[in-house]
Design an enzyme around this catalytic site. Sequence first.
Site, PDB file in Angstrom:
ATOM      1  N   GLY A  98      73.567 -20.929 -48.833  1.00 20.93           N
ATOM      2  CA  GLY A  98      72.449 -21.487 -48.649  1.00 20.93           C
ATOM      3  C   GLY A  98      71.162 -21.044 -48.032  1.00 20.93           C
ATOM      4  O   GLY A  98      71.680 -19.590 -47.790  1.00 20.93           O
ATOM      5  N   GLY A 155      68.931 -19.676 -46.365  1.00 18.50           N
ATOM      6  CA  GLY A 155      69.286 -20.004 -44.335  1.00 18.50           C
ATOM      7  C   GLY A 155      68.324 -19.858 -43.811  1.00 18.50           C
ATOM      8  O   GLY A 155      68.164 -19.964 -42.650  1.00 18.50           O
ATOM      9  N   LYS A 165      60.561 -15.139 -47.444  1.00 22.12           N
ATOM     10  CA  LYS A 165      61.842 -14.944 -47.004  1.00 22.12           C
ATOM     11  C   LYS A 165      61.993 -14.595 -45.180  1.00 22.12           C
ATOM     12  O   LYS A 165      60.908 -13.417 -45.223  1.00 22.12           O
ATOM     13  CB  LYS A 165      62.379 -13.428 -47.918  1.00 22.12           C
ATOM     14  CG  LYS A 165      64.411 -13.083 -47.154  1.00 22.12           C
ATOM     15  CD  LYS A 165      64.724 -11.915 -48.313  1.00 22.12           C
ATOM     16  CE  LYS A 165      65.643 -11.209 -48.061  1.00 22.12           C
ATOM     17  NZ  LYS A 165      66.171 -10.010 -48.226  1.00 22.12           N
ATOM     18  N   ASP A 185      68.949 -17.916 -36.729  1.00 21.48           N
ATOM     19  CA  ASP A 185      67.281 -18.142 -36.590  1.00 21.48           C
ATOM     20  C   ASP A 185      66.325 -18.367 -37.329  1.00 21.48           C
ATOM     21  O   ASP A 185      65.288 -18.783 -37.106  1.00 21.48           O
ATOM     22  CB  ASP A 185      66.659 -17.315 -35.669  1.00 21.48           C
ATOM     23  CG  ASP A 185      66.708 -15.839 -36.315  1.00 21.48           C
ATOM     24  OD1 ASP A 185      66.841 -15.627 -37.264  1.00 21.48           O
ATOM     25  OD2 ASP A 185      66.113 -15.105 -35.266  1.00 21.48           O
ATOM     26  N   GLY A 186      66.936 -17.905 -38.778  1.00 14.27           N
ATOM     27  CA  GLY A 186      65.800 -18.280 -39.309  1.00 14.27           C
ATOM     28  C   GLY A 186      64.860 -17.311 -40.220  1.00 14.27           C
ATOM     29  O   GLY A 186      63.914 -17.399 -40.885  1.00 14.27           O
ATOM     30  N   ARG A 193      71.920 -17.642 -58.724  1.00 14.47           N
ATOM     31  CA  ARG A 193      73.365 -16.899 -58.616  1.00 14.47           C
ATOM     32  C   ARG A 193      74.698 -17.355 -58.981  1.00 14.47           C
ATOM     33  O   ARG A 193      74.428 -18.068 -59.461  1.00 14.47           O
ATOM     34  CB  ARG A 193      73.801 -16.762 -57.240  1.00 14.47           C
ATOM     35  CG  ARG A 193      71.750 -16.355 -56.091  1.00 14.47           C
ATOM     36  CD  ARG A 193      72.086 -17.100 -54.742  1.00 14.47           C
ATOM     37  NE  ARG A 193      71.026 -16.903 -54.478  1.00 14.47           N
ATOM     38  CZ  ARG A 193      69.789 -15.787 -53.662  1.00 14.47           C
ATOM     39  NH1 ARG A 193      71.151 -15.190 -53.145  1.00 14.47           N
ATOM     40  NH2 ARG A 193      69.324 -16.052 -53.073  1.00 14.47           N
ATOM     41  N   ASP A 196      76.772 -14.241 -54.011  1.00 14.45           N
ATOM     42  CA  ASP A 196      75.385 -14.756 -53.224  1.00 14.45           C
ATOM     43  C   ASP A 196      74.399 -13.750 -53.789  1.00 14.45           C
ATOM     44  O   ASP A 196      73.185 -14.459 -53.814  1.00 14.45           O
ATOM     45  CB  ASP A 196      76.047 -15.263 -52.156  1.00 14.45           C
ATOM     46  CG  ASP A 196      75.541 -14.511 -51.390  1.00 14.45           C
ATOM     47  OD1 ASP A 196      77.545 -13.936 -51.389  1.00 14.45           O
ATOM     48  OD2 ASP A 196      75.235 -13.993 -49.852  1.00 14.45           O
ATOM     49  N   ASN A 197      75.096 -13.039 -54.070  1.00 18.67           N
ATOM     50  CA  ASN A 197      73.779 -11.921 -54.644  1.00 18.67           C
ATOM     51  C   ASN A 197      73.396 -11.354 -56.208  1.00 18.67           C
ATOM     52  O   ASN A 197      74.260  -9.836 -56.131  1.00 18.67           O
ATOM     53  CB  ASN A 197      73.875 -10.530 -52.875  1.00 18.67           C
ATOM     54  CG  ASN A 197      73.755 -11.015 -51.433  1.00 18.67           C
ATOM     55  OD1 ASN A 197      73.290 -12.124 -51.497  1.00 18.67           O
ATOM     56  ND2 ASN A 197      74.217 -10.342 -50.551  1.00 18.67           N
ATOM     57  N   ASP A 221      69.025  -9.038 -53.108  1.00 24.05           N
ATOM     58  CA  ASP A 221      69.427  -9.010 -51.923  1.00 24.05           C
ATOM     59  C   ASP A 221      68.966  -7.500 -52.054  1.00 24.05           C
ATOM     60  O   ASP A 221      70.304  -7.079 -51.111  1.00 24.05           O
ATOM     61  CB  ASP A 221      70.083 -10.288 -51.553  1.00 24.05           C
ATOM     62  CG  ASP A 221      70.152 -10.858 -50.836  1.00 24.05           C
ATOM     63  OD1 ASP A 221      69.146 -10.924 -50.874  1.00 24.05           O
ATOM     64  OD2 ASP A 221      70.434 -11.996 -51.393  1.00 24.05           O
TER      65      ASP A 221
END
Length: 484
Positions: free
Chosen positions: A89, A91, A112, A124-125, A182, A251-252, A261
């Site tokens: 997900g 993040g 992003k 840490d996002g 994706r 996921d990419n 990505d």
Amino acid sequence: MKNNINWNFDNTYSRLPEIFRENIKPVSVKNPELILLNENLAKSLNLEFSNISKSKLSTLFSGNKLPEKSNSIAQAYAGHQFGHFTMLGDGRAVLIGEHLTKTKDRYDIQFKGSGKTAFSRNGDGRAALGPMLREYIISEAMYNLKIPTTRSLAVVKTGEDVIRETTLEGGILTRVASSHIRVGTFQYIAARNKKDELELLINYVIKRHYQEIEKSKNKVVDLLKKVLDKQIDLVIHWMRVGFVHGVMNTDNMSIAGETIDYGPCAFMDIYDPKTVFSSIDKMGRYAYCNQPVITKWNLARFAECLIPFIDRDQNKAVELASEIINSFEKKYEKRWLQMMRDKLGLVGENEKDKSLIIDLLTWMHQNKADYTNTFCHLMGEKIKEDKKYKNKDFIIWKETWKKRLLYKNNTPNKFNKLMRSVNPLVIPRNHLVENSLKETERNNLKPINRLLKILKKPYTRQESIINFQRPLSSNEKYQTFCGT
Ligand code: AMP
Ligand code: MG
């Protein structure tokens, strides 16, 4: 914020059931400062930023104040990372909405590096400024190389530190994509084993990206075929320009067929099929020459998700899906051959084409020749390491090539035009990218802007282009890091 920017949001993904996403706002940052704004892209999206002050733009592109009618979410997805299945997900990203252009083209607008979400796990996002600028440079270069890709609208510095191996400046990238759906999105939904959710996602994707199959008899089979075709086209483009994605996890891989990505990606200098830049890709899973193999592997993971809707009889469904996935090699080989013929200016087909191409690649590999510059040399461009091309074996190869060039009444006019449409004169050279990032961090934006300008026209001769064509010397090794 007033709507004179012309935002035109219609947020369909956020209207899907809650399990598809988390509703979340960007976490605000201390002291945002706009570093880059892509005016050409803004224009093509019918967005108008020219009357907005820099401080307002900094507030906007940091996510500190969201535009009206945005509806920010983090998307849920899963993915095979280096072969291992994980729930992931967004993040460190939020989708602020889907913007419609005047011609009703729909684009995701995503920040992003915008702070923690429910999917952040131990992260840490946040993102460091360097990798966000790097994504801006490379994604825009890819776009100008005429390769399907997500794009970059802006980068801001957050004014906050992010802690990695060292302390770095934080950054936020505004990414623009046809969508962020994706293969991993399908994996996430399929893993929940709820047929109605999967059906919803399939219909959503067909409506958004593949309307031409909405009415077809077996739409799910057609969806698989469409995605397979798009991914073959994409990876052929990568092979054409020597692009190494570096993290081809499922996921990419975008369902819309865009390069997505930009982490440890880089362009190959010296031709070596085993080229890997990523420091974490110890086994070379995502090496240059493995990219088609991994594309197929990822497509097989996509196909698995679709099985329940391919046929009611599971055995039949698997058989049908396998047949489609196994059509990969033949299709890939055919399109790769054609792409290489184009790079060499060859018209028509000849049974010896493949060996002619392989001979050149082998020579390049053995003689440590630069991939991009070798094709420049064949197009008659003057480049710095011309000495290499006085090699005897190369001259013999060139004679054979020149004879083949004349086949089917080909003319210099024709083959020059063909070659110049597919062989870039300039790519984002790793050392120049690095240097421009270093200078940007020192508040000198000249190198990055100069590089971005040259990369806007990679197929055109430009003044002082020669300064952008030099590869790293063969004893310098370039390594990339995920930048998370
Ligand atoms: P990537 O390698 O960028 O494709 O990221 C893989 C996964 O890790 C995605 O789910 C990202 O959202 C997540 N991720 C990467 N970096 C961070 C971070 N600093 N904080 C939270 N999640 C992250
Ligand atoms: Mg990713």
